[in-house]
Design a protein around this motif. Structure first.
Motif, PDB file in Angstrom:
ATOM      1  N   THR A 138       2.061   1.923  -5.245  1.00  9.00           N
ATOM      2  CA  THR A 138       0.775   1.317  -5.477  1.00  9.00           C
ATOM      3  C   THR A 138      -0.210   1.935  -4.763  1.00  9.00           C
ATOM      4  O   THR A 138      -1.233   2.351  -5.108  1.00  9.00           O
ATOM      5  CB  THR A 138       0.512  -0.229  -5.427  1.00  9.00           C
ATOM      6  OG1 THR A 138       1.755  -0.762  -6.335  1.00  9.00           O
ATOM      7  CG2 THR A 138      -0.584  -0.518  -5.858  1.00  9.00           C
ATOM      8  N   GLU A 139       0.187   2.103  -3.280  1.00  7.93           N
ATOM      9  CA  GLU A 139      -0.750   2.535  -2.539  1.00  7.93           C
ATOM     10  C   GLU A 139      -0.863   4.145  -2.768  1.00  7.93           C
ATOM     11  O   GLU A 139      -1.921   4.765  -2.663  1.00  7.93           O
ATOM     12  CB  GLU A 139      -0.037   2.631  -1.007  1.00  7.93           C
ATOM     13  CG  GLU A 139      -0.793   3.100   0.127  1.00  7.93           C
ATOM     14  CD  GLU A 139      -0.349   2.813   1.421  1.00  7.93           C
ATOM     15  OE1 GLU A 139      -0.884   3.588   2.456  1.00  7.93           O
ATOM     16  OE2 GLU A 139       0.617   1.766   1.560  1.00  7.93           O
ATOM     17  N   GLU A 140       0.281   4.809  -2.998  1.00  6.27           N
ATOM     18  CA  GLU A 140       0.306   6.188  -3.246  1.00  6.27           C
ATOM     19  C   GLU A 140      -0.586   6.611  -4.328  1.00  6.27           C
ATOM     20  O   GLU A 140      -1.563   7.312  -4.397  1.00  6.27           O
ATOM     21  CB  GLU A 140       1.670   6.702  -3.495  1.00  6.27           C
ATOM     22  CG  GLU A 140       1.638   8.279  -4.010  1.00  6.27           C
ATOM     23  CD  GLU A 140       3.288   8.579  -4.099  1.00  6.27           C
ATOM     24  OE1 GLU A 140       3.238   9.703  -4.868  1.00  6.27           O
ATOM     25  OE2 GLU A 140       4.013   7.923  -3.846  1.00  6.27           O
ATOM     26  N   LEU A 141      -0.488   5.870  -5.430  1.00  5.95           N
ATOM     27  CA  LEU A 141      -1.519   5.764  -6.815  1.00  5.95           C
ATOM     28  C   LEU A 141      -3.087   5.752  -6.342  1.00  5.95           C
ATOM     29  O   LEU A 141      -3.654   6.149  -6.840  1.00  5.95           O
ATOM     30  CB  LEU A 141      -1.022   4.904  -7.786  1.00  5.95           C
ATOM     31  CG  LEU A 141      -1.913   4.751  -9.161  1.00  5.95           C
ATOM     32  CD1 LEU A 141      -1.714   6.253  -9.691  1.00  5.95           C
ATOM     33  CD2 LEU A 141      -1.464   3.901 -10.077  1.00  5.95           C
ATOM     34  N   SER A 142      -3.187   4.658  -5.434  1.00  2.00           N
ATOM     35  CA  SER A 142      -4.419   4.379  -4.901  1.00  2.00           C
ATOM     36  C   SER A 142      -5.003   5.428  -4.281  1.00  2.00           C
ATOM     37  O   SER A 142      -6.305   5.988  -4.424  1.00  2.00           O
ATOM     38  CB  SER A 142      -4.346   3.020  -4.185  1.00  2.00           C
ATOM     39  OG  SER A 142      -5.692   3.014  -3.667  1.00  2.00           O
ATOM     40  N   GLN A 143      -4.218   6.179  -3.527  1.00  3.11           N
ATOM     41  CA  GLN A 143      -4.693   7.434  -2.605  1.00  3.11           C
ATOM     42  C   GLN A 143      -5.169   8.448  -3.610  1.00  3.11           C
ATOM     43  O   GLN A 143      -5.864   9.331  -3.328  1.00  3.11           O
ATOM     44  CB  GLN A 143      -3.735   7.627  -1.634  1.00  3.11           C
ATOM     45  CG  GLN A 143      -3.706   6.716  -0.568  1.00  3.11           C
ATOM     46  CD  GLN A 143      -2.722   6.913   0.430  1.00  3.11           C
ATOM     47  OE1 GLN A 143      -1.523   7.716   0.463  1.00  3.11           O
ATOM     48  NE2 GLN A 143      -2.415   6.081   1.498  1.00  3.11           N
ATOM     49  N   LEU A 144      -4.248   8.925  -4.629  1.00  2.09           N
ATOM     50  CA  LEU A 144      -4.345   9.858  -5.686  1.00  2.09           C
ATOM     51  C   LEU A 144      -5.594   9.486  -6.370  1.00  2.09           C
ATOM     52  O   LEU A 144      -6.180  10.606  -6.625  1.00  2.09           O
ATOM     53  CB  LEU A 144      -3.183   9.957  -6.361  1.00  2.09           C
ATOM     54  CG  LEU A 144      -1.855  10.293  -5.916  1.00  2.09           C
ATOM     55  CD1 LEU A 144      -0.754  10.394  -7.058  1.00  2.09           C
ATOM     56  CD2 LEU A 144      -1.985  11.965  -5.407  1.00  2.09           C
ATOM     57  N   ASN A 145      -5.968   8.480  -6.372  1.00  4.55           N
ATOM     58  CA  ASN A 145      -7.185   8.088  -7.180  1.00  4.55           C
ATOM     59  C   ASN A 145      -8.600   8.098  -6.064  1.00  4.55           C
ATOM     60  O   ASN A 145      -9.729   7.912  -6.573  1.00  4.55           O
ATOM     61  CB  ASN A 145      -7.228   6.762  -7.756  1.00  4.55           C
ATOM     62  CG  ASN A 145      -6.219   6.814  -9.238  1.00  4.55           C
ATOM     63  OD1 ASN A 145      -6.369   7.821  -9.839  1.00  4.55           O
ATOM     64  ND2 ASN A 145      -5.543   5.507  -9.312  1.00  4.55           N
ATOM     65  N   GLY A 146      -8.175   8.552  -4.841  1.00  7.65           N
ATOM     66  CA  GLY A 146      -9.283   8.615  -3.868  1.00  7.65           C
ATOM     67  C   GLY A 146      -9.728   7.495  -3.244  1.00  7.65           C
ATOM     68  O   GLY A 146     -10.876   7.344  -2.594  1.00  7.65           O
ATOM     69  N   LYS A 147      -8.852   6.317  -3.318  1.00  5.76           N
ATOM     70  CA  LYS A 147      -9.232   4.977  -2.721  1.00  5.76           C
ATOM     71  C   LYS A 147      -8.431   4.952  -1.189  1.00  5.76           C
ATOM     72  O   LYS A 147      -7.159   5.516  -1.266  1.00  5.76           O
ATOM     73  CB  LYS A 147      -8.890   3.951  -3.288  1.00  5.76           C
ATOM     74  CG  LYS A 147      -9.846   3.932  -4.905  1.00  5.76           C
ATOM     75  CD  LYS A 147      -9.562   3.098  -5.797  1.00  5.76           C
ATOM     76  CE  LYS A 147     -10.282   3.037  -6.995  1.00  5.76           C
ATOM     77  NZ  LYS A 147      -9.786   2.154  -7.953  1.00  5.76           N
ATOM     78  N   ASP A 148      -8.675   4.185  -0.429  1.00  8.89           N
ATOM     79  CA  ASP A 148      -7.951   3.664   0.752  1.00  8.89           C
ATOM     80  C   ASP A 148      -7.322   5.098   1.472  1.00  8.89           C
ATOM     81  O   ASP A 148      -6.233   5.044   2.008  1.00  8.89           O
ATOM     82  CB  ASP A 148      -6.766   2.855   0.411  1.00  8.89           C
ATOM     83  CG  ASP A 148      -7.016   1.572  -0.408  1.00  8.89           C
ATOM     84  OD1 ASP A 148      -8.264   1.054  -0.068  1.00  8.89           O
ATOM     85  OD2 ASP A 148      -6.396   1.116  -1.180  1.00  8.89           O
ATOM     86  N   LEU A 149      -8.132   5.916   1.776  1.00 11.62           N
ATOM     87  CA  LEU A 149      -8.240   7.123   2.530  1.00 11.62           C
ATOM     88  C   LEU A 149      -8.291   7.203   3.982  1.00 11.62           C
ATOM     89  O   LEU A 149      -7.783   7.847   4.660  1.00 11.62           O
ATOM     90  CB  LEU A 149      -8.677   8.483   1.800  1.00 11.62           C
ATOM     91  CG  LEU A 149      -8.553   8.633   0.126  1.00 11.62           C
ATOM     92  CD1 LEU A 149      -9.197   9.841  -0.274  1.00 11.62           C
ATOM     93  CD2 LEU A 149      -6.888   9.024   0.213  1.00 11.62           C
TER      94      LEU A 149
END
Length: 197
Positions: free
Chosen positions: A101-112
């Protein structure tokens, strides 16, 4: 014709086992989706293949459904059970789901914001690799479409030529029949008509 009933035991052939796993997994997920739609039920499925590949299906958020399951069974109220599950398969699954979930969020440009420079560079390289793959696939699709359109153009051009030839042939035949019918009339036909009156 009735379907042959297969015995429920481990399939020895690795390829047949993989094909059966893939088909049955899709069927299981489809049934879960149908049950959810028909009965308005929240469903979460977690499946590990023989190669330890994770497959999951959830009607809403997997995390929310697992939390709801924990609340329902009293896992959070009883720390000893939570600790036992946390150290076992359940904990592994929860951690893997959180990581994905965190990886997907980062791939979407969030939580960087919390990432280091090295992690951001890895993420950038991953995205550039995916971008390259997507661009290649897009280019291939465009080339396929161009080739399909060229083939269609050639077919239409050929059909157009045939229609033109057919039209010219019919015009020629029509002209020849008019010429033949006018040549069948006697040359003095007009004069004879005048003399009779």
């Amino acid at each position: 014709m009735a379907r042959k009933k297969i015995p429920i035991k481990k399939i020895d052939n690795i390829n047949a086992r993989q094909v059966t796993f893939s088909k049955r997994r899709k069927g299981l997920f489809k049934k879960a989706h149908e049950l959810s739609t028909l009965c308005d039920a929240e469903i979460a499925l977690i499946v590990f293949s023989a190669t330890s590949k994770l497959f999951e299906y959830a009607t809403s958020s997997m995390h929310q459904i697992l939390e709801r399951r924990n609340r329902h069974s009293g896992i959070q109220d009883n720390p000893s059970i939570g600790q036992q599950l946390g150290s076992g398969t359940f904990g592994m699954l929860r951690k893997e789901i959180e990581d994905k979930t965190e990886e997907l969020s980062q791939l979407n440009g969030k939580d960087l914001g919390g990432l280091t420079i090295q992690e951001l560079q890895k993420l950038e390289e991953l995205l550039q690799g995916r971008w390259t793959t997507i661009s290649k696939i897009k280019d291939e699709k465009i080339i396929e479409e161009i080739n399909r359109l060229k083939t269609k153009e050639a077919e239409l051009t050929e059909e157009n030529q045939k229609l033109k030839q057919s039209f010219v042939r019919k015009q020629r035949q029509s002209y020849e029949s008019i010429t033949r019918s006018s040549s069948d009339l006697p040359p003095d036909y007009g004069c004879l008509y005048l003399n009779e009156t």
